[in-house]
Write an enzyme that holds these catalytic residues in place. Structure first.
Site, PDB file in Angstrom:
ATOM      1  N   CYS A 205      34.869  37.169  -0.368  1.00 30.82           N
ATOM      2  CA  CYS A 205      34.891  38.624  -0.334  1.00 30.82           C
ATOM      3  C   CYS A 205      35.906  38.964   0.748  1.00 30.82           C
ATOM      4  O   CYS A 205      35.794  38.501   1.882  1.00 30.82           O
ATOM      5  CB  CYS A 205      33.509  39.166   0.041  1.00 30.82           C
ATOM      6  SG  CYS A 205      33.566  40.859   0.635  1.00 30.82           S
TER       7      CYS A 205
ATOM      8  N   TYR B  88      -5.458   2.296   7.551  1.00 23.40           N
ATOM      9  CA  TYR B  88      -4.634   1.207   7.036  1.00 23.40           C
ATOM     10  C   TYR B  88      -4.308   0.116   8.046  1.00 23.40           C
ATOM     11  O   TYR B  88      -3.605  -0.830   7.740  1.00 23.40           O
ATOM     12  CB  TYR B  88      -3.327   1.727   6.430  1.00 23.40           C
ATOM     13  CG  TYR B  88      -2.533   2.689   7.295  1.00 23.40           C
ATOM     14  CD1 TYR B  88      -1.966   2.303   8.491  1.00 23.40           C
ATOM     15  CD2 TYR B  88      -2.340   3.998   6.871  1.00 23.40           C
ATOM     16  CE1 TYR B  88      -1.234   3.181   9.266  1.00 23.40           C
ATOM     17  CE2 TYR B  88      -1.600   4.896   7.642  1.00 23.40           C
ATOM     18  CZ  TYR B  88      -1.055   4.480   8.845  1.00 23.40           C
ATOM     19  OH  TYR B  88      -0.336   5.355   9.615  1.00 23.40           O
TER      20      TYR B  88
ATOM     21  N   ASP C 251       2.137  10.498   3.450  1.00 20.28           N
ATOM     22  CA  ASP C 251       3.018  11.402   4.191  1.00 20.28           C
ATOM     23  C   ASP C 251       2.183  12.396   4.994  1.00 20.28           C
ATOM     24  O   ASP C 251       2.001  13.538   4.615  1.00 20.28           O
ATOM     25  CB  ASP C 251       3.936  12.138   3.204  1.00 20.28           C
ATOM     26  CG  ASP C 251       5.128  12.738   3.908  1.00 20.28           C
ATOM     27  OD1 ASP C 251       5.324  12.435   5.105  1.00 20.28           O
ATOM     28  OD2 ASP C 251       5.859  13.514   3.277  1.00 20.28           O
TER      29      ASP C 251
ATOM     30  N   LYS D 267      11.276   3.423   0.955  1.00 28.05           N
ATOM     31  CA  LYS D 267      11.251   4.875   0.785  1.00 28.05           C
ATOM     32  C   LYS D 267      11.556   5.217  -0.668  1.00 28.05           C
ATOM     33  O   LYS D 267      12.541   4.730  -1.232  1.00 28.05           O
ATOM     34  CB  LYS D 267      12.293   5.541   1.694  1.00 28.05           C
ATOM     35  CG  LYS D 267      12.055   5.283   3.165  1.00 28.05           C
ATOM     36  CD  LYS D 267      10.792   5.954   3.653  1.00 28.05           C
ATOM     37  CE  LYS D 267      11.034   7.358   4.023  1.00 28.05           C
ATOM     38  NZ  LYS D 267      10.860   7.816   5.329  1.00 28.05           N
TER      39      LYS D 267
ATOM     40  N   LYS E 111       2.614   4.677   1.172  1.00 24.17           N
ATOM     41  CA  LYS E 111       3.034   5.239   2.463  1.00 24.17           C
ATOM     42  C   LYS E 111       2.666   6.723   2.431  1.00 24.17           C
ATOM     43  O   LYS E 111       3.324   7.531   1.777  1.00 24.17           O
ATOM     44  CB  LYS E 111       4.531   5.042   2.679  1.00 24.17           C
ATOM     45  CG  LYS E 111       4.971   5.506   4.069  1.00 24.17           C
ATOM     46  CD  LYS E 111       6.378   5.042   4.365  1.00 24.17           C
ATOM     47  CE  LYS E 111       6.838   5.379   5.767  1.00 24.17           C
ATOM     48  NZ  LYS E 111       6.541   6.687   6.261  1.00 24.17           N
TER      49      LYS E 111
ATOM     50  N   GLU F 172       0.849  -1.195   0.000  1.00 23.90           N
ATOM     51  CA  GLU F 172       0.000   0.000   0.000  1.00 23.90           C
ATOM     52  C   GLU F 172       0.878   1.235   0.000  1.00 23.90           C
ATOM     53  O   GLU F 172       2.086   1.135   0.200  1.00 23.90           O
ATOM     54  CB  GLU F 172      -0.969  -0.019   1.183  1.00 23.90           C
ATOM     55  CG  GLU F 172      -0.326  -0.252   2.507  1.00 23.90           C
ATOM     56  CD  GLU F 172      -1.330  -0.705   3.581  1.00 23.90           C
ATOM     57  OE1 GLU F 172      -2.247  -1.486   3.292  1.00 23.90           O
ATOM     58  OE2 GLU F 172      -1.162  -0.249   4.719  1.00 23.90           O
TER      59      GLU F 172
ATOM     60  N   CYS G 110      32.187  41.779  -5.094  1.00 23.28           N
ATOM     61  CA  CYS G 110      31.189  41.324  -4.119  1.00 23.28           C
ATOM     62  C   CYS G 110      29.869  42.056  -4.350  1.00 23.28           C
ATOM     63  O   CYS G 110      29.853  43.291  -4.447  1.00 23.28           O
ATOM     64  CB  CYS G 110      31.707  41.608  -2.716  1.00 23.28           C
ATOM     65  SG  CYS G 110      30.429  41.385  -1.458  1.00 23.28           S
TER      66      CYS G 110
ATOM     67  N   CYS H 288      32.535  44.237   4.981  1.00 19.02           N
ATOM     68  CA  CYS H 288      31.406  44.040   4.052  1.00 19.02           C
ATOM     69  C   CYS H 288      30.117  43.888   4.874  1.00 19.02           C
ATOM     70  O   CYS H 288      30.066  43.077   5.815  1.00 19.02           O
ATOM     71  CB  CYS H 288      31.664  42.783   3.229  1.00 19.02           C
ATOM     72  SG  CYS H 288      30.224  42.201   2.321  1.00 19.02           S
TER      73      CYS H 288
ATOM     74  N   CYS I 259      29.337  44.637  -1.287  1.00 15.16           N
ATOM     75  CA  CYS I 259      30.180  45.805  -0.979  1.00 15.16           C
ATOM     76  C   CYS I 259      31.021  46.242  -2.166  1.00 15.16           C
ATOM     77  O   CYS I 259      31.775  47.210  -2.063  1.00 15.16           O
ATOM     78  CB  CYS I 259      31.074  45.502   0.228  1.00 15.16           C
ATOM     79  SG  CYS I 259      32.351  44.286  -0.138  1.00 15.16           S
TER      80      CYS I 259
HETATM   81  S1  IVH Z   1       1.505   0.663   9.023  1.00 11.80           S
HETATM   82  C1  IVH Z   1       2.671  -1.457  12.880  1.00 11.80           C
HETATM   83  N1  IVH Z   1       0.815   1.649   6.713  1.00 11.80           N
HETATM   84  O1  IVH Z   1       4.469   5.570   8.354  1.00 11.80           O
HETATM   85  C2  IVH Z   1       2.636  -0.773  11.552  1.00 11.80           C
HETATM   86  N2  IVH Z   1       2.001   3.063   8.201  1.00 11.80           N
HETATM   87  O2  IVH Z   1       7.270   5.345   9.092  1.00 11.80           O
HETATM   88  C3  IVH Z   1       2.149   0.590  11.612  1.00 11.80           C
HETATM   89  N3  IVH Z   1       2.368   5.328   7.326  1.00 11.80           N
HETATM   90  O3  IVH Z   1       3.982   5.706  11.811  1.00 11.80           O
HETATM   91  C4  IVH Z   1       2.252   1.410  10.412  1.00 11.80           C
HETATM   92  N4  IVH Z   1       1.329   5.056   5.423  1.00 11.80           N
HETATM   93  O4  IVH Z   1       2.444   7.128  10.274  1.00 11.80           O
HETATM   94  C5  IVH Z   1       1.438   1.879   7.871  1.00 11.80           C
HETATM   95  N5  IVH Z   1       0.096   2.392   4.636  1.00 11.80           N
HETATM   96  C6  IVH Z   1       0.704   2.626   5.792  1.00 11.80           C
HETATM   97  C7  IVH Z   1       1.263   3.878   6.086  1.00 11.80           C
HETATM   98  C8  IVH Z   1       1.918   4.048   7.299  1.00 11.80           C
HETATM   99  C9  IVH Z   1       1.984   5.910   6.176  1.00 11.80           C
HETATM  100  C10 IVH Z   1       3.147   6.015   8.373  1.00 11.80           C
HETATM  101  C11 IVH Z   1       2.672   5.825   9.789  1.00 11.80           C
HETATM  102  C12 IVH Z   1       3.846   5.237  10.499  1.00 11.80           C
HETATM  103  C13 IVH Z   1       4.983   5.684   9.650  1.00 11.80           C
HETATM  104  C14 IVH Z   1       6.214   4.833   9.827  1.00 11.80           C
END
Ligand code: IVH
Length: 695
Positions: free
Chosen positions: A446, A245, A138, A334, A136, A134, A428, A451, A431
């Protein structure tokens, strides 16, 4: 003559004024700018101290004191909520190799755990694993508790065990139902991410601009700031969203056997679940999927910073369990730093406090890596030449998280005909004196010590937090005072003409008084701070403290020979020579003389041998990785060394423990492989205090 009691009351009065001004400043950073400078605990400590002083001296309480505000319960106006099921973090994989290595560890551990089921691959006993992928998101994690289908509480993650009650604010989020669909269990805690969509973020900033207000820097911080508003009515204006999630505590209800069933159940209950979930049996498909997500990340109306891969089968998740900070059954892949193209409008040169002339790119603003970028460093003349970026080019810009944006290269196919290469200026920009590049150095300088840009830079550094820490003496004021001819070097800070300032806009009586007091207080800073504030080449905070401790007083330091300096533990010949030379330059001798006349403290605090920290970590090797909330990386290492331990840079079989903050990567993997104990920050703090490793 004043008696001692009068002087004590005066000091207490001063401290109260100082505390109020500090709290006011941090309130502004926190609530208005969404950029807190200090941890919540430090802020709360300021309030506690102020309350205690006011309780002892009720005559000094004023109606505008932060203690008198309705609901002033410290920065945590929010009550604490203990998570019944801890909210854990995730380990990270920064490339495909790390991602594959994680999957291999999972499979190996499952095989060891005897989870190789009947339908396991016959050749190697490898258990079949389905991988759920899934996005991640932000934003920031929250846990929302429903009892009998009704929302009763929402809490932030906090430190994973205790978060803050943000129920009233979460209720304002349209995506979050007040009531679940029929069939909800007695208790269900839904974990997910609160975020601000990109179009909502753009609309919010457009409205800010139209109202002549400051715009927000990025969606994540804005979402975090919005969720922690004291007034839910403000949160309601921010158009926050939510993706569910994960489950926390559940009492009653169906028992899903896989993660994808959990997500379906959450969705059936009426919770928002993002549609970009995918399951794969073959890990090659997981790898292909993360590539596809990366390519499509800009098609989303929200920011993501990775892909979370989870073992789909909940029984296998159970078997894998958790490390000290994260589940073994999930990993965050990441996404690499983001790159975008934009127009290079011009190349300009900035002048640092030491005179260093640094070229930087003025860019057509572009949203990259979570914020809008309009300028990026080009480092030095050689870098510009090597990259051959020219004003008018379309360029590729990269930004990763909080890292300074960087111009990578020009898009040559889009270069207009006849575009001239950029030439480093010879004068510069501040100055007009010559810019000089010393033989064999990459940097250009410089050379004019007077200055205005250098003068400002030196003073800004001198008054900054790590140095003399003069509250209320920010960059704008330095600019103003230098511009008005009130200040031309750091000693002038102690000879400000307050009568002149008092007439200016923005300088009411209290404000001038606060500034005067802050300057007075700073006179007492220990010698190490003063030395750091002087910007002696090669003298950072650590060296400044070493010098202060070794010589005790500026007199001793000024009298020291190169040999004396080299004899200081931790100082090499280059630093020793640099300090020795700086102290002998006529203008610095003069400056130190004026600081002395101004009554600035020139002594280091006398350390009582009894103050020495116990050597509780003697013989231990403690590696630090990731970002810790309460310690800088160097600070954590210094704390280990001060207690007699070692803090090597890598994990080996000899490592006693690994301290893992947010975002630790390969060191965690290594530690796990070698069975090295992994400590979270709380365990690390206990270790520092007691020397005892958690059992
Ligand atoms: S699962 C025990 N699923 O990422 C597992 N976290 O870097 C709990 N986050 O603290 C996290 N999308 O704030 C999970 N699809 C996703 C997520 C997710 C974003 C965040 C969450 C977590 C942080 C960890």
């Amino acid at each position: 003559m004043d008696g001692p009691d009068d002087r004590i009351s005066e000091r207490i009065g001063e401290r109260i004024v100082e505390l109020r001004s500090l709290i006011g400043h941090h309130d502004e950073r926190y609530h208005e700018a969404d950029e807190p400078e200090i941890p919540d605990a430090d802020y709360d400590a300021l309030l506690v101290e102020l309350r205690a002083l006011e309780a002892d001296h009720p005559g000094l309480v004023t109606p505008d004191s932060p203690t008198q505000r309705v609901g002033a319960a410290g920065r945590s106006t929010f009550t604490e909520v203990a998570h019944r099921v801890p909210m854990r973090s995730l380990d990270n994989a920064f490339d495909v190799e790390e991602l594959r290595a994680w999957s291999e560890r999972v499979v190996k551990r499952l095989a060891v755990n005897g989870e190789a089921s009947a339908d396991a691959d016959e050749d190697d006993g490898t258990p079949p694993v389905t991988w759920a992928c899934e996005l991640k998101f932000d934003g920031l994690a929250v846990s929302i508790r429903y009892e009998d289908g009704v929302l009763v509480q929402a809490a932030t993650r906090g430190d994973g065990r205790v978060g803050e009650d943000v129920t009233a604010n979460v209720r304002t989020i349209d995506d979050v139902p007040e009531r679940l669909a029929d069939g909800a269990p007695a208790v269900v805690e839904v974990r997910g991410e609160v975020y601000l969509g990109l179009s909502a973020f753009a609309a919010l900033n457009a409205a800010q601009e139209a109202a002549g207000d400051k715009t927000y820097v990025n969606p994540r911080n804005t979402a975090a700031g919005s969720l922690r508003q004291k007034d839910p009515a403000v949160t309601a204006t921010r158009d926050l969203s939510f993706w569910a999630y994960q489950l926390g505590e559940v009492v009653g209800g169906p028992e899903p056997s896989s993660h994808h069933e959990t997500l379906r159940w959450l969705s059936d209950l009426g919770l928002p679940v993002d549609g970009h979930v995918a399951s794969f049996d073959d890990f090659d498909d997981v790898v292909a999927h993360v590539g596809a997500v990366e390519a499509a990340r800009h098609d989303l109306d929200f920011e993501i910073d990775g892909v979370v891969v989870k073992v789909d089968d909940l029984a296998l998740q159970d078997s894998l369990g958790f490390t000290a900070r994260a589940p073994r059954w999930a990993i965050a892949y990441k996404l690499p730093p983001e790159e975008r193209t934009t127009r290079l409008l011009d190349i300009e040169v900035s002048i640092g406090p030491g005179g260093q002339a640094t070229p930087f790119a003025r860019l057509e603003p572009v949203f990259v890596g979570g914020s809008t970028v309009a300028a990026a460093t080009l480092h030095n003349a050689d870098q510009v030449a090597v990259k051959d970026v020219r004003p008018g080019d379309t360029v590729v810009v990269r930004k990763a998280g909080d890292v300074i944006p960087e111009v990578l290269r020009p898009v040559l196919s889009e270069r207009p005909a006849g575009l001239a290469p950029w030439v480093f200026p010879t004068a510069c920009p501040a100055c007009d004196e010559p810019l000089v590049r010393p033989e064999g150095e990459a940097a250009t300088f410089c050379v004019n010590h007077a200055c205005p840009r250098q003068v400002r830079g030196r003073i800004e550094h001198f008054v900054s937090r790590g140095a003399m820490d003069i509250e209320g003496f920010g960059e704008q004021r330095v600019d103003l005072f230098v511009g008005e001819g009130l200040l031309d070097d750091v000693a002038g800070v102690f000879a400000l003409d307050y009568d002149r300032i008092a007439g200016w806009e923005g300088f009411g009586e209290t404000s001038v008084e606060n500034l005067r007091r802050a300057v007075e207080t700073s006179r007492e800073r220990p010698l190490g701070r003063l030395l750091f504030g002087l910007r002696i080449p090669h003298v950072g905070t650590t060296v400044a403290d070493l010098l202060a401790t070794a010589f005790g007083h500026l007199d001793g330091l000024q009298a020291a020979s190169i040999e004396d300096l080299e004899a200081v533990e931790g100082l090499g010949p280059i630093i020793a020579a640099s300090v020795h030379e700086w102290l002998r330059q006529a203008r610095n001798v003069d400056l130190l003389g004026r600081l002395r006349t101004a009554g600035v403290n020139l002594e280091a605090p006398v350390t009582d041998p009894g103050d020495e920290v116990n050597q509780v970590l003697a013989g231990m090797a403690i590696v630090v990785t990731g970002t810790l909330g309460g310690h800088s990386r160097d600070g954590a290492k210094a704390a280990i060394v001060a207690r007699g331990g070692k803090s090597p840079g890598s994990v080996s079989a000899k490592t006693t423990a690994l301290v893992a903050g947010e975002g630790g990567g390969s060191k965690l993997v290594k530690a796990e492989e070698l069975g090295v104990p992994i400590l979270d920050e709380a365990a690390f703090d206990r270790l520092l205090a007691s020397g005892i490793l958690p059992g």
